[in-house]
Design a protein around this motif. Structure first.
Motif, PDB file in Angstrom:
ATOM      1  N   ILE A  78       0.800  -1.230   0.000  1.00 53.80           N
ATOM      2  CA  ILE A  78       0.000   0.000   0.000  1.00 53.80           C
ATOM      3  C   ILE A  78       0.832   1.279   0.000  1.00 53.80           C
ATOM      4  O   ILE A  78       0.312   2.332  -0.356  1.00 53.80           O
ATOM      5  N   ASP A  79       2.100   1.200   0.363  1.00 52.79           N
ATOM      6  CA  ASP A  79       2.939   2.405   0.286  1.00 52.79           C
ATOM      7  C   ASP A  79       3.170   2.816  -1.166  1.00 52.79           C
ATOM      8  O   ASP A  79       3.345   3.991  -1.468  1.00 52.79           O
ATOM      9  N   ASP A  80       3.160   1.854  -2.074  1.00 54.77           N
ATOM     10  CA  ASP A  80       3.368   2.127  -3.496  1.00 54.77           C
ATOM     11  C   ASP A  80       2.074   2.111  -4.305  1.00 54.77           C
ATOM     12  O   ASP A  80       1.986   2.764  -5.341  1.00 54.77           O
ATOM     13  N   TYR A  81       1.108   1.325  -3.860  1.00 53.33           N
ATOM     14  CA  TYR A  81      -0.156   1.160  -4.592  1.00 53.33           C
ATOM     15  C   TYR A  81      -1.319   1.381  -3.632  1.00 53.33           C
ATOM     16  O   TYR A  81      -1.772   0.456  -2.976  1.00 53.33           O
ATOM     17  N   ARG A  82      -1.777   2.599  -3.559  1.00 52.82           N
ATOM     18  CA  ARG A  82      -2.812   2.969  -2.586  1.00 52.82           C
ATOM     19  C   ARG A  82      -4.210   2.494  -2.965  1.00 52.82           C
ATOM     20  O   ARG A  82      -5.074   2.401  -2.115  1.00 52.82           O
ATOM     21  N   GLU A  83      -4.416   2.209  -4.263  1.00 49.86           N
ATOM     22  CA  GLU A  83      -5.758   1.857  -4.716  1.00 49.86           C
ATOM     23  C   GLU A  83      -5.769   0.592  -5.556  1.00 49.86           C
ATOM     24  O   GLU A  83      -4.802   0.279  -6.238  1.00 49.86           O
ATOM     25  N   LEU A  84      -6.893  -0.106  -5.498  1.00 47.81           N
ATOM     26  CA  LEU A  84      -7.243  -1.168  -6.423  1.00 47.81           C
ATOM     27  C   LEU A  84      -8.390  -0.599  -7.239  1.00 47.81           C
ATOM     28  O   LEU A  84      -9.131   0.256  -6.739  1.00 47.81           O
ATOM     29  N   LEU A 101     -20.616  -9.959 -15.932  1.00 49.75           N
ATOM     30  CA  LEU A 101     -19.921  -8.671 -15.939  1.00 49.75           C
ATOM     31  C   LEU A 101     -18.465  -8.901 -16.296  1.00 49.75           C
ATOM     32  O   LEU A 101     -17.776  -9.701 -15.656  1.00 49.75           O
ATOM     33  N   LYS A 102     -17.991  -8.219 -17.335  1.00 51.65           N
ATOM     34  CA  LYS A 102     -16.577  -8.254 -17.700  1.00 51.65           C
ATOM     35  C   LYS A 102     -15.984  -6.886 -17.415  1.00 51.65           C
ATOM     36  O   LYS A 102     -16.633  -5.856 -17.625  1.00 51.65           O
ATOM     37  N   GLY A 103     -14.741  -6.912 -16.960  1.00 57.16           N
ATOM     38  CA  GLY A 103     -14.061  -5.653 -16.696  1.00 57.16           C
ATOM     39  C   GLY A 103     -12.592  -5.867 -16.423  1.00 57.16           C
ATOM     40  O   GLY A 103     -12.103  -6.997 -16.416  1.00 57.16           O
ATOM     41  N   ILE A 104     -11.914  -4.758 -16.194  1.00 55.24           N
ATOM     42  CA  ILE A 104     -10.474  -4.774 -15.949  1.00 55.24           C
ATOM     43  C   ILE A 104     -10.213  -4.513 -14.467  1.00 55.24           C
ATOM     44  O   ILE A 104     -10.576  -3.462 -13.940  1.00 55.24           O
ATOM     45  N   LEU A 105      -9.597  -5.493 -13.806  1.00 57.46           N
ATOM     46  CA  LEU A 105      -9.203  -5.375 -12.406  1.00 57.46           C
ATOM     47  C   LEU A 105      -7.735  -4.993 -12.350  1.00 57.46           C
ATOM     48  O   LEU A 105      -6.902  -5.652 -12.990  1.00 57.46           O
ATOM     49  N   THR A 106      -7.439  -3.927 -11.611  1.00 57.53           N
ATOM     50  CA  THR A 106      -6.052  -3.477 -11.460  1.00 57.53           C
ATOM     51  C   THR A 106      -5.652  -3.552  -9.993  1.00 57.53           C
ATOM     52  O   THR A 106      -6.300  -2.959  -9.128  1.00 57.53           O
ATOM     53  N   ILE A 107      -4.591  -4.317  -9.734  1.00 55.72           N
ATOM     54  CA  ILE A 107      -4.010  -4.454  -8.401  1.00 55.72           C
ATOM     55  C   ILE A 107      -2.503  -4.332  -8.566  1.00 55.72           C
ATOM     56  O   ILE A 107      -1.913  -4.981  -9.435  1.00 55.72           O
ATOM     57  N   LYS A 108      -1.868  -3.516  -7.750  1.00 57.85           N
ATOM     58  CA  LYS A 108      -0.412  -3.323  -7.797  1.00 57.85           C
ATOM     59  C   LYS A 108       0.075  -2.948  -9.193  1.00 57.85           C
ATOM     60  O   LYS A 108       1.118  -3.407  -9.644  1.00 57.85           O
ATOM     61  N   ILE A 110      -1.001  -3.911 -12.006  1.00 60.21           N
ATOM     62  CA  ILE A 110      -1.215  -4.978 -12.982  1.00 60.21           C
ATOM     63  C   ILE A 110      -2.701  -5.022 -13.319  1.00 60.21           C
ATOM     64  O   ILE A 110      -3.540  -5.148 -12.424  1.00 60.21           O
ATOM     65  N   SER A 111      -3.024  -4.908 -14.611  1.00 63.35           N
ATOM     66  CA  SER A 111      -4.415  -4.890 -15.063  1.00 63.35           C
ATOM     67  C   SER A 111      -4.723  -6.138 -15.879  1.00 63.35           C
ATOM     68  O   SER A 111      -3.994  -6.463 -16.811  1.00 63.35           O
ATOM     69  N   LYS A 112      -5.810  -6.820 -15.501  1.00 57.88           N
ATOM     70  CA  LYS A 112      -6.239  -8.022 -16.212  1.00 57.88           C
ATOM     71  C   LYS A 112      -7.756  -8.048 -16.269  1.00 57.88           C
ATOM     72  O   LYS A 112      -8.431  -7.597 -15.351  1.00 57.88           O
ATOM     73  N   GLU A 113      -8.262  -8.628 -17.371  1.00 60.49           N
ATOM     74  CA  GLU A 113      -9.711  -8.769 -17.507  1.00 60.49           C
ATOM     75  C   GLU A 113     -10.205  -9.922 -16.643  1.00 60.49           C
ATOM     76  O   GLU A 113      -9.570 -10.978 -16.594  1.00 60.49           O
ATOM     77  N   ILE A 114     -11.337  -9.693 -15.984  1.00 61.71           N
ATOM     78  CA  ILE A 114     -11.988 -10.743 -15.210  1.00 61.71           C
ATOM     79  C   ILE A 114     -13.474 -10.767 -15.554  1.00 61.71           C
ATOM     80  O   ILE A 114     -14.004  -9.828 -16.141  1.00 61.71           O
ATOM     81  N   GLU A 115     -14.127 -11.866 -15.197  1.00 61.77           N
ATOM     82  CA  GLU A 115     -15.573 -12.009 -15.339  1.00 61.77           C
ATOM     83  C   GLU A 115     -16.173 -12.267 -13.968  1.00 61.77           C
ATOM     84  O   GLU A 115     -15.620 -13.037 -13.180  1.00 61.77           O
ATOM     85  N   LEU A 116     -17.296 -11.627 -13.703  1.00 56.08           N
ATOM     86  CA  LEU A 116     -18.005 -11.793 -12.444  1.00 56.08           C
ATOM     87  C   LEU A 116     -19.468 -12.116 -12.739  1.00 56.08           C
ATOM     88  O   LEU A 116     -20.007 -11.698 -13.762  1.00 56.08           O
ATOM     89  N   ASP A 117     -20.087 -12.851 -11.837  1.00 56.40           N
ATOM     90  CA  ASP A 117     -21.514 -13.143 -11.936  1.00 56.40           C
ATOM     91  C   ASP A 117     -22.273 -12.075 -11.161  1.00 56.40           C
ATOM     92  O   ASP A 117     -21.904 -11.733 -10.036  1.00 56.40           O
ATOM     93  N   VAL A 118     -23.342 -11.559 -11.776  1.00 60.45           N
ATOM     94  CA  VAL A 118     -24.124 -10.485 -11.176  1.00 60.45           C
ATOM     95  C   VAL A 118     -25.587 -10.910 -11.117  1.00 60.45           C
ATOM     96  O   VAL A 118     -26.125 -11.445 -12.087  1.00 60.45           O
ATOM     97  N   GLU A 119     -26.206 -10.651  -9.983  1.00 56.53           N
ATOM     98  CA  GLU A 119     -27.647 -10.793  -9.854  1.00 56.53           C
ATOM     99  C   GLU A 119     -28.212  -9.404  -9.581  1.00 56.53           C
ATOM    100  O   GLU A 119     -27.818  -8.741  -8.610  1.00 56.53           O
ATOM    101  N   PHE A 120     -29.083  -8.951 -10.471  1.00 53.80           N
ATOM    102  CA  PHE A 120     -29.732  -7.655 -10.296  1.00 53.80           C
ATOM    103  C   PHE A 120     -30.940  -7.861  -9.397  1.00 53.80           C
ATOM    104  O   PHE A 120     -31.875  -8.576  -9.741  1.00 53.80           O
TER     105      PHE A 120
END
Length: 177
Positions: A78-84, A101-108, A110-120
């Motif tokens: 977290i000293d170098d990467y304050r946000e995800l 839901l498809k999107g780009i997750l960025t941690i440290k 590093i950005s990669k596409e992920i898929e998530l299941d969503v219930e509205f």
């Protein structure tokens, strides 16, 4: 007279972002990020793109020593990467109120596409006349894909911390005029 389009804003008191990770191959450790925001781009909640920004230092697993370790360079640094962050790319209907839901997750960084299941969960009015919309979201990622590599072997075989992280979110929005 010009009408202003309604916007949706995160209702943080009715929203949570949590995760589970297998510990010692026998049980799950749960945690959450207490501080996050979601910005929607558009007034149609099911067609809007959005971005989630998470304060990495808000991680909480109900154990201060573990939280400090997760904040260290072994994990979130977290000293170098304050946000995800997570930036949506598409929300595709599956069946009924279920979506992919498809999107780009960025941690440290590093950005990669992920898929998530969503219930509205739908849209409803609270007792004070506020229009609200709710979503349940879940998915899995491999933490090593984002450089969260720390681990230690167990003398009985296996590892202390699973590579798979299960993500859960309960999100509620309130309509703004």
């Amino acid at each position: 007279m010009e009408t202003t389009a309604a916007k949706w804003a995160l209702d943080p008191t009715h929203s949570e972002l949590t995760f589970k990770v297998k510990h010692m191959m026998i049980s799950n450790v749960k945690g959450e990020f207490k501080d996050f925001s979601i910005e929607l781009d558009g007034d149609d909640i099911l067609k809007s793109s959005f971005e989630v920004v998470v304060n990495a230092s808000s991680i909480n697993t109900s154990n201060e020593q573990r939280d400090d370790h997760l904040k260290s360079s072994d994990f979130f640094a977290i000293d170098d990467y304050r946000e995800l962050s997570f930036k949506s790319k598409s929300l595709t209907p599956k069946q009924g109120d279920e979506y992919k839901l498809k999107g780009i997750l960025t941690i440290k960084g590093i950005s990669k596409e992920i898929e998530l299941d969503v219930e509205f969960g739908g849209v409803n009015k609270d007792p004070w006349g506020n229009e609200k919309a709710g979503f349940s979201i879940e998915g899995k990622i491999n933490r090593k894909d984002w450089g969260l590599n720390w681990n230690t072997a167990l003398e009985t075989g296996g590892v202390l911390v699973s590579e798979e992280v299960k993500i859960f979110a309960e999100i509620q929005f309130v309509k703004q005029f």
